[in-house]
Design an enzyme around this catalytic site. Structure first.
Site, PDB file in Angstrom:
ATOM      1  CB  CYS A 192      -0.936   0.109   1.194  1.00 31.76           C
ATOM      2  SG  CYS A 192      -2.073  -1.267   1.343  1.00 31.76           S
ATOM      3  NE  ARG A 228       4.510   1.861   0.032  1.00 35.10           N
ATOM      4  CZ  ARG A 228       5.484   1.503   0.853  1.00 35.10           C
ATOM      5  NH1 ARG A 228       6.729   1.641   0.475  1.00 35.10           N
ATOM      6  NH2 ARG A 228       5.216   1.018   2.036  1.00 35.10           N
ATOM      7  CD1 TRP A 270       0.218  -6.303  -2.977  1.00 38.01           C
ATOM      8  CD2 TRP A 270       0.104  -6.807  -0.806  1.00 38.01           C
ATOM      9  NE1 TRP A 270       0.619  -7.602  -2.826  1.00 38.01           N
ATOM     10  CE2 TRP A 270       0.556  -7.944  -1.507  1.00 38.01           C
ATOM     11  CE3 TRP A 270      -0.056  -6.896   0.573  1.00 38.01           C
ATOM     12  CZ2 TRP A 270       0.867  -9.145  -0.881  1.00 38.01           C
ATOM     13  CZ3 TRP A 270       0.243  -8.102   1.203  1.00 38.01           C
ATOM     14  CH2 TRP A 270       0.704  -9.207   0.483  1.00 38.01           C
ATOM     15  CG  ASN A 323       1.585   0.783   4.210  1.00 36.44           C
ATOM     16  OD1 ASN A 323       2.715   1.214   4.155  1.00 36.44           O
ATOM     17  ND2 ASN A 323       1.331  -0.484   4.061  1.00 36.44           N
ATOM     18  N   GLY A 324      -0.750  -1.057   6.292  1.00 36.99           N
ATOM     19  CA  GLY A 324      -0.379  -1.911   7.418  1.00 36.99           C
ATOM     20  C   GLY A 324      -1.506  -2.856   7.772  1.00 36.99           C
ATOM     21  CD  GLU A 348      17.310 -12.485  -8.139  1.00 36.59           C
ATOM     22  OE1 GLU A 348      16.802 -13.039  -7.162  1.00 36.59           O
ATOM     23  OE2 GLU A 348      16.917 -11.392  -8.572  1.00 36.59           O
ATOM     24  CE  LYS A 364      13.831 -10.650 -10.241  1.00 37.77           C
ATOM     25  NZ  LYS A 364      14.614 -10.443  -9.036  1.00 37.77           N
ATOM     26  CD  GLU A 402      10.183 -11.187  -8.933  1.00 41.78           C
ATOM     27  OE1 GLU A 402       9.550 -10.781  -7.956  1.00 41.78           O
ATOM     28  OE2 GLU A 402      11.404 -11.037  -9.039  1.00 41.78           O
ATOM     29  CG  HIS A 462      20.529 -35.943  -5.466  1.00 47.44           C
ATOM     30  ND1 HIS A 462      20.944 -37.192  -5.080  1.00 47.44           N
ATOM     31  CD2 HIS A 462      21.653 -35.220  -5.688  1.00 47.44           C
ATOM     32  CE1 HIS A 462      22.275 -37.220  -5.039  1.00 47.44           C
ATOM     33  NE2 HIS A 462      22.725 -36.029  -5.413  1.00 47.44           N
ATOM     34  CE  LYS A 479      11.620  -2.500  -5.883  1.00 43.47           C
ATOM     35  NZ  LYS A 479      12.289  -3.601  -6.585  1.00 43.47           N
TER      36      LYS A 479
END
Ligand code: F6R
Length: 615
Positions: free
Chosen positions: A2, A27, A75, A101-102, A488, A492, A495, A511, A610
């Site tokens: 948010c 955000r 968000w 926000n929270g 990584e 990428k 996402e 394995h 983010k």
């Protein structure tokens, strides 16, 4: 998680808030809304979707005139993303309006109490509970808005950055924070409120970062008054001068922020070591490390805590630190560390890595480590962020604002900072020779140009992306320093293109993951010549014999892998320890182009944000 924006001053507030919301959309982008005081009433418009949806809708709904407004981009946490759950939220009387926000963790008992007292709720959000709690306190205790906010927040458990105003007192906005960021931009007879400084940077460079458990009354024509929420004591606000500029937060001709940020890496890495590393003189100086050098050198072990991409940078650092300094290193997901009663001693050095400097789990891990007496060092990108202020010392990455939700330049600059620290400690401890130290420094000095060179493979990577864009699974393999790069690369791709991808140490493939390999499966293998090369070649053979498709990232001049891989992407020759700074680049580009070709929203992938300021 948010974004919140507010304005009070002499300008039309709506354009300022709208532009601010667009900058904070990284955000969260599940819904957007604004509340504007038009001189008589509060006008509110909100909608599921992005800020542009709000912009399109608002013209038909309300007049947007007024010099006081607040806005929110969400968000979703409590309540699905829909119009009703979008912020701002009114109190029952319609006199108060809030953005948040929270998460208010104890919202259910509070809500029940308010229902018992006759309050009605329209949304499923915790935020609507908070604004009604404030209203209830204000009425029952007959206090002003600021006091009511303070009393209400003392009943709340959770995290928040809030801005609230009262239709009856439209000369002020009350703001408060605990666990979620909030900054006040201080202009000439005007104030800006935001989750970070990007919404107001063209208006003022002066900013007050609220600390946790602080609130402020931002009043037209008056000085900002800051208080402690708990004990009401006054705080002398520190007005910081910011170095940010507008150009840094705009796309600068690129189609997406992510692509811009990928291309910024040569500059970002250079900025990260500029002034810290003097390659010719054989000097590394970093104030945060120099001032605490004994703690580092005498550390029993180094514990690294982080999340996501930053955790991957931590894994690279584990290999680098142990190799160069012989100090044992453990890398932990901050979210696990904080809840598993870890063994931490005063002789441990904890390094917390975070691009945003706001990640809730990383913050909690830091607090835990500090409570056990460990020295905590932060590696952050966002200057003035909560983590950078909470840690005992630290080093900024100087990557500049990273706006694309998928982290790119943050990762390579984190590795750069961590490598500099490891080299510094290795020099001090004498665990590497003088000549090795000089060789690393001069090779590090050459890295920005080599990243630039690696970026020249973009068109080739694009061709490969076109071939594999419709794959449903990808495997990424690497060994040693490049195992975390494989993780990584897979992250990428997942996402931003929503293709399932897994990263593995190359030898682990046999394995289990080898069972997945068939002619449909692209396997990205990082196979630098000095990193267990023969072993990786054998791994590639194992994939080939099961008809998997090989995309190999190799060092310039490689001959063997060229013969067996379906596609190769070359990076310039460098020391093995520094290869992650180069091998990462084609993997970023591959995920970027595949996402673009699949018509995905590269900069704002679904369900992500983010800055993850909730658990
Ligand atoms: C992935 C990504 C996330 C972040 C993670 C930690 O591209 O961006 O995995 O790395 O949320 O964020 P910071 O580094 O801000 O603590």
């Amino acid at each position: 998680m948010c974004g919140i924006v507010g304005y009070i001053g002499h300008r039309e507030a709506y354009p300022v808030v709208l532009k601010g919301l667009k900058r904070l959309e990284y955000r969260g982008y599940d819904s957007a809304g604004v509340a504007i005081y038009d001189g008589k009433n509060i006008k509110l418009s909100k909608t599921k979707g992005k800020v542009v949806d709000l912009e399109n809708r608002i013209k038909d709904e309300i007049s947007v005139d007024g010099t006081l407004a607040i806005g929110h981009t969400r968000w979703a946490t409590h309540g699905e993303p829909n119009d009703v759950n979008s912020h701002p939220h009114y109190s029952n009387s319609g006199e108060l309006v809030i953005i948040h926000n929270g998460i208010i963790e104890n919202y259910e008992p509070l809500k029940q109490e308010l229902i018992n007292r006759g309050y009605v709720f329209h949304s499923d959000t915790d935020t609507e509970v908070l604004v009604n709690l404030i209203e209830d306190v204000k009425k029952n205790e007959d206090v002003k808005l600021g006091k009511a906010v303070q009393i209400a927040l003392n009943q709340v458990v959770g995290a928040y950055a809030i801005a609230v105003f009262d239709q009856k007192k439209p000369d002020e906005i009350v703001v408060a924070r605990l666990g979620s960021p909030l900054v006040i931009g201080v202009g000439e007879d005007e104030f800006f409120i935001a989750s970070d400084a990007s919404p107001f940077i063209e208006y003022t460079n002066n900013a007050i970062y609220l600390e946790d458990e602080e609130m402020a009354i931002v009043r037209r024509g008056k000085k900002v008054k800051v208080r402690k929420i708990k004990d009401d004591s006054l705080v002398d606000p520190y007005v910081q001068e910011l170095q940010l500029n507008l150009e840094q937060i705009e796309k600068g001709g690129y189609d997406h922020f992510m692509l811009k940020e990928i291309y910024e890496q040569p500059r970002a890495i250079l900025d990260t070591f500029r002034g810290r590393m003097l390659a010719n003189e054989g000097i590394i100086r970093m104030a945060g490390v120099d001032d605490n050098i004994e703690k580092f050198v005498n550390a029993n072990r180094i514990l690294i805590v982080a999340c996501g991409t930053s955790w991957h940078a931590g894994l690279v650092a584990e290999y680098v630190f142990e190799n160069l300094t012989r100090i044992p290193v453990e890398v932990e997901y901050a979210s696990e560390f904080r809840y598993r009663n870890p063994i931490i001693t005063e002789n441990d050095v904890v390094i917390a890595i975070s691009q945003s400097g706001e990640t809730a789990d990383t913050m909690a891990a830091i607090k835990l480590a500090k409570s056990k007496g460990a020295f905590v060092f932060g590696v952050c990108n966002v200057v003035g962020s909560s983590i950078s202020r909470e840690t005992d010392a630290g080093a900024y990455t100087h990557a500049g604002p990273e706006i694309g939700v998928a982290s790119t330049k943050a990762f390579t600059t984190q590795i750069t900072v961590l490598t500099l620290i490891a080299l510094k400690l290795a020099q001090k401890k004498g665990t590497i020779s003088k000549s090795e130290f000089h060789q690393y420094l001069s090779e590090m000095d050459a890295i920005p140009a080599k990243v630039e060179k690696t970026l020249e493979s973009a068109n080739h990577v694009k061709t490969i992306a076109d071939i594999y864009k419709d794959a449903t699974n990808f495997l990424y393999l690497g060994r040693g320093y490049n195992f975390p790069v494989a993780l990584e690369g897979a992250l990428k791709l997942k996402e931003i293109s929503y293709i399932h991808a897994e990263g593995y140490p190359a030898a682990e493939m046999k394995h289990g993951p080898i069972a997945l390999i068939d002619e449909q499966m692209p396997v990205v293998v990082i196979a630098t010549r000095k990193g267990h090369y023969e072993k990786v070649v054998s791994n590639i053979q194992e994939i080939k014999s099961r008809k998997g498709k090989i995309i190999a990232v190799v060092m310039q001049g490689d001959k063997s892998i060229k013969k067996i891989a379906d596609y190769v992407i070359e990076i310039p020759e460098t020391l093995e320890l520094l290869t992650p700074l180069l091998t990462t680049i084609p993997l970023q580009l591959l995920s970027y182009y595949i996402a673009v070709m699949r018509d995905c929203n590269v900069d704002q992938p679904r369900n992500l944000a983010k800055s993850v300021t909730v658990e």
